[in-house]
Design a protein around this motif. Structure first.
Motif, PDB file in Angstrom:
ATOM      1  N   GLU A 154       0.867  -1.179   0.000  1.00 43.45           N
ATOM      2  CA  GLU A 154       0.000   0.000   0.000  1.00 43.45           C
ATOM      3  C   GLU A 154       0.900   1.224   0.000  1.00 43.45           C
ATOM      4  N   ALA A 155       0.363   2.322  -0.503  1.00 43.56           N
ATOM      5  CA  ALA A 155       1.168   3.544  -0.602  1.00 43.56           C
ATOM      6  C   ALA A 155       1.787   3.885   0.747  1.00 43.56           C
ATOM      7  N   GLY A 156       3.059   4.241   0.724  1.00 47.74           N
ATOM      8  CA  GLY A 156       3.750   4.686   1.933  1.00 47.74           C
ATOM      9  C   GLY A 156       4.421   3.576   2.722  1.00 47.74           C
ATOM     10  N   ASP A 157       4.180   2.313   2.349  1.00 45.51           N
ATOM     11  CA  ASP A 157       4.838   1.208   3.060  1.00 45.51           C
ATOM     12  C   ASP A 157       6.348   1.288   2.897  1.00 45.51           C
ATOM     13  N   PRO A 158       7.092   0.874   3.937  1.00 46.96           N
ATOM     14  CA  PRO A 158       8.536   0.783   3.786  1.00 46.96           C
ATOM     15  C   PRO A 158       8.902  -0.541   3.103  1.00 46.96           C
ATOM     16  N   ALA A 159       9.871  -0.505   2.226  1.00 50.37           N
ATOM     17  CA  ALA A 159      10.233  -1.722   1.499  1.00 50.37           C
ATOM     18  C   ALA A 159      11.736  -1.935   1.495  1.00 50.37           C
ATOM     19  N   THR A 160      12.117  -3.194   1.361  1.00 51.26           N
ATOM     20  CA  THR A 160      13.530  -3.539   1.189  1.00 51.26           C
ATOM     21  C   THR A 160      13.660  -4.410  -0.053  1.00 51.26           C
ATOM     22  N   ILE A 161      14.554  -4.006  -0.935  1.00 54.82           N
ATOM     23  CA  ILE A 161      14.809  -4.798  -2.146  1.00 54.82           C
ATOM     24  C   ILE A 161      16.226  -5.337  -2.059  1.00 54.82           C
ATOM     25  N   GLU A 162      16.348  -6.650  -2.155  1.00 52.09           N
ATOM     26  CA  GLU A 162      17.690  -7.243  -2.223  1.00 52.09           C
ATOM     27  C   GLU A 162      17.928  -7.659  -3.659  1.00 52.09           C
ATOM     28  N   LEU A 163      18.709  -6.847  -4.350  1.00 54.98           N
ATOM     29  CA  LEU A 163      18.908  -7.045  -5.791  1.00 54.98           C
ATOM     30  C   LEU A 163      19.571  -8.375  -6.100  1.00 54.98           C
ATOM     31  N   LYS A 164      20.662  -8.651  -5.392  1.00 57.04           N
ATOM     32  CA  LYS A 164      21.419  -9.865  -5.729  1.00 57.04           C
ATOM     33  C   LYS A 164      20.719 -11.112  -5.222  1.00 57.04           C
ATOM     34  N   ALA A 165      20.068 -11.002  -4.055  1.00 57.60           N
ATOM     35  CA  ALA A 165      19.365 -12.171  -3.517  1.00 57.60           C
ATOM     36  C   ALA A 165      18.041 -12.397  -4.244  1.00 57.60           C
ATOM     37  N   GLY A 166      17.442 -11.314  -4.771  1.00 58.43           N
ATOM     38  CA  GLY A 166      16.198 -11.461  -5.512  1.00 58.43           C
ATOM     39  C   GLY A 166      14.957 -11.500  -4.638  1.00 58.43           C
ATOM     40  N   THR A 167      14.826 -10.567  -3.692  1.00 56.87           N
ATOM     41  CA  THR A 167      13.573 -10.479  -2.941  1.00 56.87           C
ATOM     42  C   THR A 167      13.149  -9.020  -2.772  1.00 56.87           C
ATOM     43  N   VAL A 168      11.842  -8.830  -2.698  1.00 58.95           N
ATOM     44  CA  VAL A 168      11.266  -7.531  -2.350  1.00 58.95           C
ATOM     45  C   VAL A 168      10.412  -7.799  -1.114  1.00 58.95           C
ATOM     46  N   ARG A 169      10.648  -7.038  -0.029  1.00 58.98           N
ATOM     47  CA  ARG A 169       9.901  -7.275   1.208  1.00 58.98           C
ATOM     48  C   ARG A 169       9.157  -6.019   1.619  1.00 58.98           C
ATOM     49  N   ASN A 170       7.924  -6.233   2.082  1.00 62.71           N
ATOM     50  CA  ASN A 170       7.174  -5.143   2.697  1.00 62.71           C
ATOM     51  C   ASN A 170       7.555  -5.162   4.172  1.00 62.71           C
ATOM     52  N   ASP A 171       8.263  -4.132   4.645  1.00 62.31           N
ATOM     53  CA  ASP A 171       8.772  -4.140   6.018  1.00 62.31           C
ATOM     54  C   ASP A 171       7.683  -3.828   7.046  1.00 62.31           C
ATOM     55  N   ARG A 172       6.496  -3.458   6.588  1.00 59.49           N
ATOM     56  CA  ARG A 172       5.380  -3.269   7.528  1.00 59.49           C
ATOM     57  C   ARG A 172       4.705  -4.604   7.811  1.00 59.49           C
ATOM     58  N   THR A 173       4.457  -5.363   6.729  1.00 59.53           N
ATOM     59  CA  THR A 173       3.717  -6.626   6.907  1.00 59.53           C
ATOM     60  C   THR A 173       4.647  -7.828   7.032  1.00 59.53           C
ATOM     61  N   GLY A 174       5.879  -7.665   6.616  1.00 53.18           N
ATOM     62  CA  GLY A 174       6.818  -8.784   6.648  1.00 53.18           C
ATOM     63  C   GLY A 174       6.672  -9.724   5.459  1.00 53.18           C
ATOM     64  N   ARG A 175       5.690  -9.462   4.594  1.00 49.20           N
ATOM     65  CA  ARG A 175       5.500 -10.364   3.446  1.00 49.20           C
ATOM     66  C   ARG A 175       6.482  -9.990   2.334  1.00 49.20           C
ATOM     67  N   SER A 176       6.901 -11.020   1.596  1.00 47.16           N
ATOM     68  CA  SER A 176       7.857 -10.732   0.528  1.00 47.16           C
ATOM     69  C   SER A 176       7.569 -11.580  -0.701  1.00 47.16           C
TER      70      SER A 176
END
Ligand code: SF4
Lengths: 171, 427
Positions: A115-137
Motif C-alpha cells: 500500500e502507498a507509503g509502506d517501507p520496502a527492502t529490495i535485495e537485488l542480488k538475492a532477488g527479494t522484495v519485502r514489505n517491512d510493515r507486513t513482513g510479506r515478501s
C-alpha cells in the motif's frame, strides 16, 4: 549501486503508459530537471511535488507501455527514484530504464503486497522484495550479473566509457 | 524432454545463440549479442551525443552501419535539415560509406531489404520500431533507443533478453483480392496490441511458405503493432533467391527444431477469409471489410505508401484496381513508393502516368503521409484510407483524424469509390 535498497513506496496500477508518465506535450523538454516536474502528472499527480530521492515505485502489469520515449525513465532518475518494481514491464521501457542506470525489477505478484507509503527492502542480488510493515515478501529471479554491472556503473554511457578506457590502457 | 535443458529451440533462440556465441539459449536468459547490422534514420542524430560522451572515438565496423534518411526527404523543416546535417557530418567524420542520402533514398527498412543488408541468421538493430520487418529474412531484427544505438556503434554488441516465441501457423489459400496485409490484420485482431510484448513472433505453415518476400516483409512489419521484439519467417529458397547477388555478408540460415517449444501457437486458416480493415483508433480494432463497407465510410484522403505496403508489387496491385477508373471527386490520393529504385521502376512501367492520369499525386519516395509529420496531413474531421501500419490518435496529424488500415488493393478501391469499398468488386 546500493544493495539492499530501502525506501518508501509509491503505488501505481496496471498498464501505466508513457503518456501517463510524461505527457506528450513535454517531449520537447530536454533538461531532466525540468522534465521531473511533470513526471506522473496523469497517473499520480501528487508524486512530482512530494517524492523524495530514494523513494521506490511499485506497479502492476505492463508498466511503461506505449511509446519508446526515453524521457520517462530520465524523469524518474532526475527525481532520484531508487528502483521501479512491477508485476511486468513493456519491452522498451525496461531497456531504456536499465540503460539509464535505474534499477528495474520484474517481480510478478509484487503489486498486491503493497500500500502507498509502506517501507520496502529490495535485495537485488538475492532477488527479494519485502514489505517491512507486513513482513510479506516476493522473490524474483535476480538480475543477471551483466545487468548488475550495468547498474553498478550507473548506466550504459558510463559502462561503455569504462570499457573503452580499460581497452585502451590494456592495448 | 524439450525446452529448458535440452531438445528443441525456436528460430529466435537459435539466432540469438549464434550471435552470442552460445550453444543454446532459453527464454528469459540475458545474452550479449554481436550485431550484424546497425541502421539509423533521422532519430540516429540523437545517438551522436551519447556516442561521444562514452568516449568512443570510432564506430566498431563502418561496413555494418547503414544510415537511411526517410521521414523528411528532402528536408521539409529546419529541424529536419539539422538532423540530416548532424548525420552527414557524423558519417564523414567516422568514414561511414553506406549513407542513403537524398537522390538515393528510401524508407530505411526497404533500403535494408533491397540492398541485401540483412541476411538469414543476422542480429540486426535499428533506431526505428518497424525494424521488425527485416525478420522476414530469417533474422532477428529489432528496434532500439538512441542511447543504446550509441553503445552498439561503439562496441558492436548489445544485451538482449531471449524472448519466448509465439507461433502463428497459417494454412489455407487466399481468395481473389485477399492479401498478406489482410492476414496480418486478422492476426493483430487476435493477438492484440500487447499480446506479443517482449516476445518473438514466428510465422509458419503452408500459406507462409507460399508468400513472396515482399509479402513476408508486410507481415513481419506489423509484428511491431503486436508489441513484439521481433517477427520472423524461416529462410527458404525464396529468401536465397531474393538475396542472390545482393547479400552484403554471409548468411547463416537457421530453422526452428521440429520439437521447438513455443509459448503458444495460434492457428489461422485463410480459406474463405474476406479482406480485413483496422478501424480507428487502434491497429487491433480489426473487422471484415465487407461489414464496414456497408456503413458507407466516406474518405477524404487515400494513402498508398509506407514500409508496410509501398513496394513495386503493391503499386502494381493498386494499378490493376485503378485501371480504367478515376480517383473519386473530392478525394486526395497520395502514392509514395518505398524507395527511389521502386520509383524508377514505376516510371519504367508507366505506373506514374497511370496514377497521375487518374488524378492521384505520385510523390518522391519517403515515409510521406504515414506519420503525420511531413506531408499528407489530414484535418481533424477527416478520414484517410491507408496501406500503412498505425492508426492511433494523431498518427496523421490531429488526434481526431480517423485512419482505416487496408491492403493496397482495398486502399485504391476506396480512392475510386470515395468511400471504403471491397476490392473484389474491381477484379
Ligand atoms: S513508413 Fe511509417 S512506419 Fe514505416 S518507417 Fe516510415 S514512418 Fe515508420
Amino acid at each position: 549501486m546500493q544493495d539492499p535498497i530501502h525506501g518508501r513506496v509509491w503505488v501505481l496500477g496496471d498498464d501505466v503508459d508513457t503518456d501517463q508518465i510524461i505527457s506528450g506535450k513535454y517531449l520537447t523538454i530536454i533538461d531532466p530537471q525540468e522534465l521531473k516536474k511533470h513526471v506522473f502528472e496523469i497517473a499520480l499527480p501528487e508524486f512530482a511535488g512530494r517524492a523524495k530521492a530514494g523513494d521506490l515505485l511499485i506497479a502492476g502489469v505492463n508498466f511503461g507501455c506505449g511509446s519508446s520515449r526515453e524521457h520517462a525513465p530520465q524523469a524518474m532518475r532526475a527525481i532520484g527514484v531508487g528502483a521501479v518494481v512491477a508485476d511486468s514491464f513493456a519491452r522498451i521501457f525496461f531497456r531504456n530504464a536499465i540503460n539509464l542506470g535505474l534499477p528495474t525489477i520484474e517481480a510478478p505478484g509484487v503489486r498486491a503486497l503493497f500500500e502507498a507509503g509502506d517501507p520496502a527492502t529490495i535485495e537485488l542480488k538475492a532477488g527479494t522484495v519485502r514489505n517491512d510493515r507486513t513482513g510479506r515478501s516476493v522473490a524474483f529471479p535476480p538480475l543477471p550479473s551483466h545487468l548488475l554491472d550495468l547498474l553498478e556503473a550507473g548506466g550504459l554511457v558510463e559502462k561503455v566509457k569504462r570499457e573503452l578506457a580499460a581497452g585502451r590502457s590494456a592495448a | 524432454m524439450t525446452g529448458a535443458n535440452g531438445g528443441g529451440q525456436t528460430l529466435a533462440e537459435k539466432i540469438l545463440a549464434r550471435s552470442s556465441g552460445l550453444d543454446r539459449v532459453v527464454p528469459g536468459q540475458i545474452v550479449e549479442g554481436r550485431v550484424d547490422l546497425a541502421m539509423m534514420h533521422e532519430q540516429g542524430a540523437q545517438t551522436v551525443g551519447p556516442f561521444h560522451e562514452m568516449g568512443a572515438d570510432h564506430v566498431w565496423d563502418p561496413e555494418r552501419v547503414v544510415i537511411a534518411i526517410d521521414h523528411w526527404v528532402p528536408a521539409s523543416t529546419e529541424g529536419a535539415a539539422v538532423l540530416h546535417r548532424i548525420l552527414r557530418k557524423f558519417a564523414q567524420e567516422q568514414h561511414l560509406p553506406h549513407f542513403y542520402d537524398v537522390g538515393n533514398h528510401g524508407i530505411c527498412h526497404q533500403i535494408l531489404a533491397e540492398h541485401g543488408w540483412v541476411v538469414p541468421g543476422d542480429l540486426a538493430v535499428g533506431t526505428d520500431s518497424h525494424t521488425n520487418m527485416l525478420g522476414a529474412m530469417g533474422a532477428v531484427a529489432a528496434g532500439i533507443g538512441p542511447t543504446e544505438m550509441a553503445a552498439v556503434l561503439a562496441l558492436g554488441r548489445l544485451w538482449l533478453k531471449v524472448p519466448p516465441t509465439i507461433r502463428i501457423n497459417v494454412n489455407g489459400r487466399f481468395g481473389k483480392g485477399v492479401t498478406a496485409k489482410d492476414l496480418v490484420l486478422r492476426v493483430l485482431g487476435e493477438i492484440r496490441t500487447t499480446g506479443a510484448t517482449y516476445k518473438a513472433v514466428e510465422f509458419t505453415g503452408a500459406t507462409i511458405e507460399g508468400l513472396s518476400m515482399p509479402e513476408r516483409f508486410t507481415i513481419c512489419n506489423m509484428t511491431t503493432e503486436m508489441g513484439a521484439k521481433c517477427g520472423m519467417v524461416a529462410p527458404d529458397a525464396k529468401t536465397s533467391e531474393y538475396l542472390e547477388g545482393i547479400a552484403k555478408h554471409a548468411a547463416h540460415p537457421l530453422r526452428a527444431d521440429a520439437d521447438a517449444r513455443y509459448e503458444r501457437t495460434v492457428e489461422i486458416d485463410v480459406d474463405g477469409m474476406p479482406p480485413m480493415v483496422a478501424c480507428p483508433y487502434s491497429p487491433d480494432n480489426v473487422r471484415p471489410l465487407p461489414d464496414v463497407v456497408k456503413e458507407h465510410v466516406k474518405v477524404d484522403q487515400v494513402f498508398l505508401g509506407s514500409c508496410t505496403n509501398a513496394r513495386i508489387e503493391d503499386i502494381r496491385a493498386g494499378a490493376r484496381i485503378l485501371k480504367g477508373h478515376k480517383v473519386a471527386p473530392n478525394v486526395r490520393f497520395i502514392v509514395s513508393p518505398a524507395s527511389t529504385s521502386i520509383y524508377k521502376q514505376c516510371l519504367d512501367e508507366g505506373l506514374i502516368d497511370l496514377f497521375t492520369d487518374a488524378g492521384a499525386v505520385f510523390t518522391n519516395s519517403s515515409c510521406s503521409a504515414c506519420f503525420g509529420g511531413n506531408m499528407g496531413i489530414i484535418a481533424p474531421d477527416e478520414v484517410c484510407a491507408s496501406s500503412s501500419n498505425r492508426n492511433f490518435p494523431g498518427r496523421m496529424g490531429p488526434k481526431e483524424g480517423r485512419i482505416y488500415l487496408l491492403s493496397p488493393e482495398a486502399t485504391v478501391a476506396a480512392a475510386v469509390r470515395g468511400e471504403l469499398a471491397d476490392p473484389r468488386e474491381f477484379l
